[in-house]
Structures are given as C-alpha cells and as structure tokens.
Motif scaffolding. Structure first.
Motif, mmCIF file in Angstrom:
data_model
loop_
_atom_site.group_PDB
_atom_site.id
_atom_site.type_symbol
_atom_site.label_atom_id
_atom_site.label_comp_id
_atom_site.label_asym_id
_atom_site.label_seq_id
_atom_site.Cartn_x
_atom_site.Cartn_y
_atom_site.Cartn_z
ATOM 1 N N GLU A 157 0.829 -1.205 0.000
ATOM 2 C CA GLU A 157 0.000 0.000 0.000
ATOM 3 C C GLU A 157 0.864 1.257 0.000
ATOM 4 O OE1 GLU A 157 -4.137 1.515 1.991
ATOM 5 O OE2 GLU A 157 -2.809 0.262 3.211
ATOM 6 N N ALA A 158 1.996 1.204 0.698
ATOM 7 C CA ALA A 158 2.895 2.355 0.702
ATOM 8 C C ALA A 158 3.401 2.646 -0.708
ATOM 9 C CB ALA A 158 4.066 2.100 1.650
ATOM 10 N N TYR A 159 3.688 1.579 -1.482
ATOM 11 C CA TYR A 159 4.089 1.779 -2.878
ATOM 12 C C TYR A 159 2.960 2.463 -3.651
ATOM 13 C CZ TYR A 159 3.884 0.565 -7.797
ATOM 14 O OH TYR A 159 3.689 0.617 -9.152
ATOM 15 N N PHE A 160 1.752 1.969 -3.511
ATOM 16 C CA PHE A 160 0.623 2.537 -4.247
ATOM 17 C C PHE A 160 0.390 4.005 -3.900
ATOM 18 C CE2 PHE A 160 -1.299 -1.910 -4.743
ATOM 19 C CZ PHE A 160 -1.009 -1.964 -6.101
ATOM 20 N N GLU A 161 0.621 4.362 -2.647
ATOM 21 C CA GLU A 161 0.270 5.702 -2.181
ATOM 22 C C GLU A 161 1.367 6.731 -2.431
ATOM 23 O OE1 GLU A 161 -2.517 6.811 -1.096
ATOM 24 O OE2 GLU A 161 -3.680 5.000 -0.684
#
Length: 507
Positions: A155-159
């Motif tokens: 999720e950190a990558y996506f955000e």
C-alpha cells in the motif's frame, strides 16, 4: 560527462518511471529497448497479437521521447551481449527491476549485478537477497518488518507520489539499429486475432478514464464472460507491458467516488502484486509444481486427441469450448473462464498442467508469468493446500451465460438451440435438434469425456496424495514457495470455495 542508458523492458512509459527519473540528471540520456529475437521464435510463447501490442507500446514510447526532445533507440540482439557493449562504451545503465522467470530471470541474474548497472525496485515487491539453492527465498517476505506487513508495504508503494516525467531531454546519443516495421517484416508478425486493444500509454490512459467512469458497474460485469469482454477494465495488457504503472492505475481508481466497484478493483491491484511477490519468492512457479508430490502428475497420461480438442474448442462442453475459442480468436478471456479452462484440462481431461499453461500463455495478449502460472497451479491444487474444486461447465454456463450470449458468439454452430439446451447440447431431444437445424455429433461434437466420472476420479486421485502433500508442506522451503497468507489485503489468496480464490468473483 555522464552518459546514461535507460534500458526499458516492462516499463514502456515516461511517467512514473524510477530509472528514467534518476537518469535524467545525467549529461546525456539514451532511452533504449533491446529487441531480442528469441521472443519471436517458437520458444518465445508470444502470439503475434501480443508482439503487435508490444510494438504499438514502443511506437507510443518513441513519441513520448520525441516530445521531450529525445528518441527511443531500438537495438537488436541478445541483451547478454548488447548491454555489456553499452557498458564498454562508457554508459551507465539504468533499469527498473521486473519480476521475471525462465530466460528473463537468467538475463537479469547475468546483467543486473554488473558494475555500471543501477537497478530500481519501486514496484511494491520485497526482494530479500537470501535464497536456498533451489531458488526459494530464504526469509518470509510476508513477515512484519519494523511494524510494516506485506500489505502495508504494498500500500505504501501505491500511495507514494509517482515519479515525474523529465521536463526535457537532449538528443539520444545511441542510434536505432532497426525499425518496428523491419522487426515485424523480419519475424513475419501478422496478427489474426480480432478485437485486440491498441497498445501504448495514450490508449491505456483513454481506457483507464473510460473504465473509471463506469467503475460502479464493475461488480456486475467481471464474472460473466460476455460482459467482461465488453465492459471490464481490460487494462491488464497495459500493466503487463508497463504502458501504465500499477501505481498510476491505483491512484486514478482511488480518485473515483467510493463504491463496491472501486473496492473490488483496488483489491485486484493488490492481488496482482501478491502474485508477482509469489513469483519473486520462487521463480519455479513457471516450471514445476510447488508441492513436489504433484510433480509430473498426469504427464504420462498425455492424450493428443483430448489435448487438441481442448485447444481447438471442440470438447463437447460449450462453455469450455467458447472460452478456448475466445482465447485463440481474441487473446482475451476473463478470469473465471481461465479458471474453468485450467481445471477442466487438468482435473477432467487428466493432462499435465504445463502444456496447458504454456498454450494459454502463448495466446494471451496480457500474458504475465506471475499471473498465468501461479493461477494454474493454485486452481489445479499443485500447491497441496487449495481445495480440489472441479468447475462444472454446465453450471458455469447456467450461472454466468444464462442467455447464451458468450457461447453463441464463439460456438455459432449451437446458436439456434434454445437457451435451456445450451449447457448440454448432447441431451437435446432429436426433435428439437431437427427443428433448430443442429445435429449434435455432426455440427458439434459429443462430450469427449464423462464429466461426472472424470471429476470423481480427480477427487480420488488427489485424496490419495493428500497425506503426502501435507507432509511435504512441513518443509519450510515448500511452504514458503507459495507465500501462503490470508492476512489483510491478501484476501485473493488461499482458501474459499472458488478453487482457492476467496475473491474469484471480484476478478
């Protein structure tokens, strides 16, 4: 003077490209793509439609670079030779890491650790260096680290903010050696599939915008194959070739109003990263069964006639035949039909999974080893942890093609039959066949096997191996190969009634 080559592979875009963003500080930047002839041969497992999609992505990428004052250099040959040549010429090579297997993995293992190559890993995948001799990652990539679980890491990558496209670049110091037209002529690329989307970032963005506008419809169209073909996202080939990044799609989808469709498609993007993580953890997914107990299962039972009937869509099971004809005619079939085709091939026809998985991979325009091979193994329970769910072709037709739109499109010889007889044409009364002008046995084949009998045989075969398969899973390496997890966003993983996919209906 610093010269940098940006070596494009599965990242055919200029926005959100970590390697390009870093290389843009160099004095001279040379964007390049190496056309490897191996992928155009019989062993490349790439249909002409997929090659044409790649070429359209390259043409679009060339246009993006020309808008920046540069160009895309097309080099020809084996990257094992061409990349060292660039290094010898004094270029630093900037490249985004990909999740690869087979030849691609061998290429990366030979080249990415060389002096002068700078590698970027900004894709949401964990890549610890410790591995066993069989290639299995030696640490748990799913383990929580510094308070961050895998789903949090992804999720950190996506955000994170996407990498910006450079404002401008100077002329490319590396000349092209070949044109796309010359490549197509040299390798006789002449696609015959119909309805294939146009490749490239521009086409991908247009499709993404159109999909986001109808995102609320997604739950209703993703499982019925006819509806999925017309109204699902159809973004997977753009993600496979990197014309769009997963992060770009994620953030665009999040900009839409909250809905069940947005939730489901977001889950699909996590599902995509999840299976790429599995392949990164163990590249053997494309070659051999995860659980050693199932290696070689049905290999010696190969039947050329049954195999050909499945490939050509003439098994006598209309939903299976429609799925296979859709695949070979268009290069696309939705997830549910891919699962049906795989389980029918292995459980019902008793054929070795690799032959079927390679055939499907060859014909898919969006072919992705991290999705295709992991799903074949999971759906056919070559892991030893998934349930043996034998998809019933008649039930699938009644539930997901009740008006026969999909079957009539791809099995037109059955089009005159009333809806109630499409699931089992062989059981259609002779009088009805005569009235409709359909002669089962002549116009359309009788079933090549007895489904109920073969489904029961498959359950018995797997049950006989179940104890040994569970014992094999006690080996941490075997267990780790599958990255088995049911935490957080990994809801598309193990368990559930749909052949091991708790969110099959979501995809």
């Amino acid at each position: 003077m610093t010269d940098a080559v940006v070596w494009h592979r599965a990242d055919l875009r200029t926005v959100d490209n970590a390697a390009l963003a870093a290389a843009s500080d160099a004095d001279r930047v040379a964007p390049a793509f190496v056309v490897d002839p191996v992928y155009y041969g019989d062993d490349g497992l790439a249909c002409d439609a997929r090659l044409r999609f790649l070429h359209e992505c390259l043409a679009d990428l060339r246009g993006q670079y020309r808008d920046l004052g540069s160009d895309l250099a097309l080099l020809s040959g084996d990257p094992h030779e061409r990349v060292p040549e660039l290094l010898d010429r004094g270029f630093a090579v900037y490249v985004n890491r990909d999740v690869t297997a087979r030849r691609g993995l061998a290429r990366d293992e030979a080249l990415l650790d060389r002096e002068g190559v700078q590698v970027f890993d900004d894709d949401g995948i964990r890549r610890p260096g410790q591995r066993h001799r069989d290639g299995t990652v030696a640490v748990d990539t799913r383990a929580t680290r510094a308070g961050e679980g895998w789903d949090d890491h992804c999720e950190a990558y996506f955000e994170r903010e996407p990498h910006a496209r450079p404002d401008g670049l100077g002329p490319n110091p590396v000349d092209s050696e070949v044109t796309i037209e010359e490549v197509e002529a040299r390798h006789d690329v002449a696609p015959e599939k119909r309805g294939v989307p146009a490749g490239g970032t521009m086409a991908g963005n247009e499709r993404l915008s159109a999909f986001v506008d109808r995102l609320t419809d997604y739950p209703r169209v993703v499982s019925p194959p006819a509806a999925a073909e017309d109204r699902s996202s159809r973004l997977s080939p753009y993600l496979t070739f990197g014309a769009l990044s997963h992060r770009q799609v994620y953030q665009r989808v999040q900009s839409a109003p909250e809905s069940r469709g947005r939730e489901m498609y977001t889950s699909r993007l996590f599902w995509n990263r999840h299976y790429h993580q599995k392949l990164a953890d163990w590249p053997g997914w494309t070659e051999r069964a995860v659980n050693p107990v199932f290696r070689g299962l049905f290999r010696d039972e190969h039947d050329e006639d049954l195999d050909a009937a499945w490939r050509e869509g003439r098994t006598g099971f209309p939903m299976v035949d429609a799925a296979m004809r859709a695949l070979t005619e268009t290069g696309y079939v939705n997830f549910r039909m891919r699962a049906l085709a795989a389980t029918f091939y292995v459980y019902v026809l008793k054929q070795w999974w690799r032959r079927g998985a390679d055939f499907v991979y060859e014909h898919l325009v969006d072919a992705d080893p991290a999705i295709n091979y992991t799903q074949w193994q999971s759906q056919c329970n070559l892991t030893g942890v998934h349930p043996v769910r034998v998809y019933d072709p008649e039930k699938q037709l009644r539930e997901y093609d009740p008006d026969g739109a999909f079957v009539r499109e791809y099995v037109p010889e059955l089009a005159p039959l009333p809806d109630e007889h499409l699931p089992a044409p062989a059981e259609t009364p002779v009088g009805v066949q005569r009235e409709c002008g359909v002669d089962v046995g002549e116009d359309y084949p009788y079933p090549v096997v007895d489904y109920d009998h073969e489904a029961e045989r498959a359950r018995e075969r797997y049950a006989a191996l179940a104890d040994r398969a569970r014992e094999a899973l006690s080996d941490p390496r075997v267990r780790r190969r599958g990255s088995f997890s049911n935490r957080g966003r990994d809801r598309a993983d193990d368990g559930g009634e749909d052949g091991g996919q708790t969110s099959l209906d979501d995809f």
